[in-house]
Write a protein that holds these residues in place. Structure first.
Motif, PDB file in Angstrom:
ATOM      1  N   TYR A  11      12.389  -7.808  -4.155  1.00  0.00           N
ATOM      2  CA  TYR A  11      11.277  -6.878  -4.432  1.00  0.00           C
ATOM      3  C   TYR A  11      11.559  -5.281  -4.645  1.00  0.00           C
ATOM      4  CZ  TYR A  11       7.191  -4.599  -5.803  1.00  0.00           C
ATOM      5  OH  TYR A  11       6.565  -4.415  -6.542  1.00  0.00           O
ATOM      6  N   GLY A  42      -2.301  -1.860  -1.586  1.00  0.00           N
ATOM      7  CA  GLY A  42      -1.327  -2.626  -2.132  1.00  0.00           C
ATOM      8  C   GLY A  42      -0.103  -1.910  -2.002  1.00  0.00           C
ATOM      9  N   ASP A  65      -1.744  -3.822   3.036  1.00  0.00           N
ATOM     10  CA  ASP A  65      -1.834  -4.828   2.045  1.00  0.00           C
ATOM     11  C   ASP A  65      -1.489  -5.479   2.694  1.00  0.00           C
ATOM     12  OD1 ASP A  65       0.609  -5.069  -0.727  1.00  0.00           O
ATOM     13  OD2 ASP A  65       0.580  -7.009   0.811  1.00  0.00           O
ATOM     14  N   PRO A  66      -2.031  -7.392   2.283  1.00  0.00           N
ATOM     15  CA  PRO A  66      -2.128  -7.958   2.955  1.00  0.00           C
ATOM     16  C   PRO A  66      -0.963  -8.990   2.920  1.00  0.00           C
ATOM     17  CG  PRO A  66      -2.777  -8.395   0.338  1.00  0.00           C
ATOM     18  CD  PRO A  66      -2.256  -6.931   0.747  1.00  0.00           C
ATOM     19  N   ALA A  87      -7.077  -4.733  -0.566  1.00  0.00           N
ATOM     20  CA  ALA A  87      -8.800  -3.296  -0.617  1.00  0.00           C
ATOM     21  C   ALA A  87     -10.102  -3.801   0.001  1.00  0.00           C
ATOM     22  CB  ALA A  87      -8.522  -3.491  -2.339  1.00  0.00           C
ATOM     23  N   VAL A 103      -1.030   1.019  -7.242  1.00  0.00           N
ATOM     24  CA  VAL A 103       0.286   1.917  -7.907  1.00  0.00           C
ATOM     25  C   VAL A 103       1.235   0.175  -8.174  1.00  0.00           C
ATOM     26  CG1 VAL A 103       0.413   3.678  -7.041  1.00  0.00           C
ATOM     27  CG2 VAL A 103       2.118   2.310  -6.683  1.00  0.00           C
ATOM     28  N   SER A 104       2.051  -0.050  -9.369  1.00  0.00           N
ATOM     29  CA  SER A 104       3.054  -1.162 -10.042  1.00  0.00           C
ATOM     30  C   SER A 104       2.046  -2.221 -10.389  1.00  0.00           C
ATOM     31  CB  SER A 104       3.896  -1.461  -8.787  1.00  0.00           C
ATOM     32  OG  SER A 104       5.432  -0.671  -8.581  1.00  0.00           O
ATOM     33  N   GLU A 115     -14.237  -9.442  -6.100  1.00  0.00           N
ATOM     34  CA  GLU A 115     -13.648  -9.160  -4.905  1.00  0.00           C
ATOM     35  C   GLU A 115     -12.994  -7.578  -5.807  1.00  0.00           C
ATOM     36  OE1 GLU A 115     -10.150 -10.810  -5.735  1.00  0.00           O
ATOM     37  OE2 GLU A 115      -8.608  -9.750  -4.024  1.00  0.00           O
TER      38      GLU A 115
HETATM   39  C1  LIG Z   1       2.864  -5.416  -7.564  1.00  0.00           C
HETATM   40  S1  LIG Z   1       3.155  -5.267  -5.919  1.00  0.00           S
HETATM   41  C2  LIG Z   1       3.476  -3.161  -5.698  1.00  0.00           C
HETATM   42  C3  LIG Z   1       3.739  -2.963  -4.735  1.00  0.00           C
HETATM   43  C4  LIG Z   1       3.432  -1.772  -4.049  1.00  0.00           C
HETATM   44  N1  LIG Z   1       2.605  -1.004  -4.671  1.00  0.00           N
HETATM   45  C5  LIG Z   1       4.837  -0.990  -5.031  1.00  0.00           C
HETATM   46  O1  LIG Z   1       4.738  -0.153  -5.833  1.00  0.00           O
HETATM   47  O2  LIG Z   1       6.122  -1.864  -5.109  1.00  0.00           O
HETATM   48  C6  LIG Z   1       1.161  -5.693  -5.177  1.00  0.00           C
HETATM   49  C7  LIG Z   1       0.774  -5.956  -4.373  1.00  0.00           C
HETATM   50  O3  LIG Z   1      -0.832  -6.195  -4.509  1.00  0.00           O
HETATM   51  C8  LIG Z   1      -0.821  -6.604  -3.132  1.00  0.00           C
HETATM   52  N2  LIG Z   1      -2.086  -6.806  -3.124  1.00  0.00           N
HETATM   53  C9  LIG Z   1      -2.169  -8.639  -3.665  1.00  0.00           C
HETATM   54  N3  LIG Z   1      -3.846  -8.635  -3.899  1.00  0.00           N
HETATM   55  C10 LIG Z   1      -4.306  -7.832  -3.151  1.00  0.00           C
HETATM   56  C11 LIG Z   1      -5.554  -7.343  -2.430  1.00  0.00           C
HETATM   57  N4  LIG Z   1      -6.597  -7.603  -2.187  1.00  0.00           N
HETATM   58  N5  LIG Z   1      -5.482  -6.027  -2.016  1.00  0.00           N
HETATM   59  C12 LIG Z   1      -4.512  -5.103  -1.773  1.00  0.00           C
HETATM   60  N6  LIG Z   1      -3.207  -5.885  -2.431  1.00  0.00           N
HETATM   61  C13 LIG Z   1      -3.075  -6.431  -3.010  1.00  0.00           C
HETATM   62  C14 LIG Z   1       0.018  -7.176  -2.729  1.00  0.00           C
HETATM   63  O4  LIG Z   1       0.453  -8.265  -2.184  1.00  0.00           O
HETATM   64  C15 LIG Z   1       1.808  -6.486  -3.446  1.00  0.00           C
HETATM   65  O5  LIG Z   1       2.528  -6.215  -1.725  1.00  0.00           O
END
Ligand SMILES: C[S@@+](CC[C@H](N)C(=O)[O-])C[C@H]1O[C@@H](n2cnc3c(N)ncnc32)[C@H](O)[C@@H]1O
Length: 247
Positions: A11, A42, A65-66, A87, A103-104, A115
């Motif tokens: 990633y 996240g 982050d989970p 979150a 972000v992202s 949720e």
């Molecule tokens: C596309 S990645 C973005 C990661 C990071 N923010 C970045 O900019 O590289 C999405 C992230 O959201 C997290 N995620 C998924 N479900 C989530 C939740 N319910 N609450 C918080 N984060 C979550 C995933 O584990 C993942 O790390």
């Protein structure tokens, strides 16, 4: 096969945080550097907060982050707090942050109504009075998922992993149900051997539905943009970039 740790490393290779190349990264860097306390929800492998610390941010920086493997990578930066959780777990903080971010497109990982509400309420709780929540979500009108089925078109992306092996990553959209898109990401070696398949669902809220969720969770929309340069949301926008304020 690829472990969760391998996926987290890939990633980072495929998604470097680089404000000089990506206006989205520059947009968030400006907000983060101007805030004395930041909660990144996240946070994944933590590249945004790590960059902020390396750029001289001296305040409190917390990432949640989970994904345990992603967070293990984030923890290599020891002067940021890293917390395992969703979150909705942000409710553990009470009025402690000037800024929260997703972000992202991490916001789109919040799929179900319950949720979404629980997550927004928790982020609001973590913010101090008047604190801001900045995030983006892909505008459904741009139908970004129609460009994602690279497995069908042969348009896969390649990356060289840390051991020098070339890997191929291809996406395939499985379903579009209402505003929820489910797709797989298949990682293979160059001989075509499948090393891993990950399945993800993302929600594509439109502007009115997003406003309803935010208002219903105690946020006012302070500003909303259709691009990373402060332009309005229009019929051609691919993003909905929102700064919401705790009311
Ligand atoms: C596309 S990645 C973005 C990661 C990071 N923010 C970045 O900019 O590289 C999405 C992230 O959201 C997290 N995620 C998924 N479900 C989530 C939740 N319910 N609450 C918080 N984060 C979550 C995933 O584990 C993942 O790390």
């Amino acid at each position: 096969m690829l472990s969760d740790a391998d996926v987290a490393a890939l990633y980072d290779l495929m998604n470097p945080w680089d404000p000089d190349r990506f206006p989205s990264d520059a947009f968030y860097d400006r907000l983060v550097l101007a805030a004395d306390s930041v909660l990144d929800v996240g946070c994944g492998t933590g590249s945004m907060l790590r960059t902020a610390r390396e750029s001289g941010h001296r305040g409190r920086l917390v990432g949640i982050d989970p994904d345990r493997a992603a967070l293990d990578r984030a923890r290599r930066c020891a002067d940021v707090e890293w917390v395992l959780g969703t979150a909705a777990d942000a409710a553990a903080w009470d009025g402690e942050f000037e800024l929260a971010t997703m972000v992202s497109h991490a916001f789109q990982c919040l799929v179900g109504d319950e949720e979404l509400r629980a997550s927004l309420t928790a982020v609001r709780t973590a913010l101090r009075d008047g604190g801001r929540f900045a995030f983006e979500t892909r505008h459904p009108q741009a139908r970004a998922w129609e460009d994602w089925s690279s497995a069908d078109t042969g348009d896969a992306s390649e990356v060289v992993d840390p051991s020098g092996r070339v890997l191929r990553s291809a996406h395939h959209v499985e379903s579009v149900v209402g505003d929820v898109v489910t797709f797989t990401e298949t990682t293979s070696d160059l001989d075509g051997a499948v090393l891993r398949v990950d399945r993800t669902s993302l929600r594509f809220l439109d502007v009115p539905d997003l406003a309803d969720f935010l208002h219903g969770s105690g946020f006012a929309i302070e500003s909303q943009y259709g691009d990373w340069h402060g332009g309005p949301v229009t019929a051609a926008s691919r993003e909905i970039v929102t700064i919401a304020r705790r009311v």
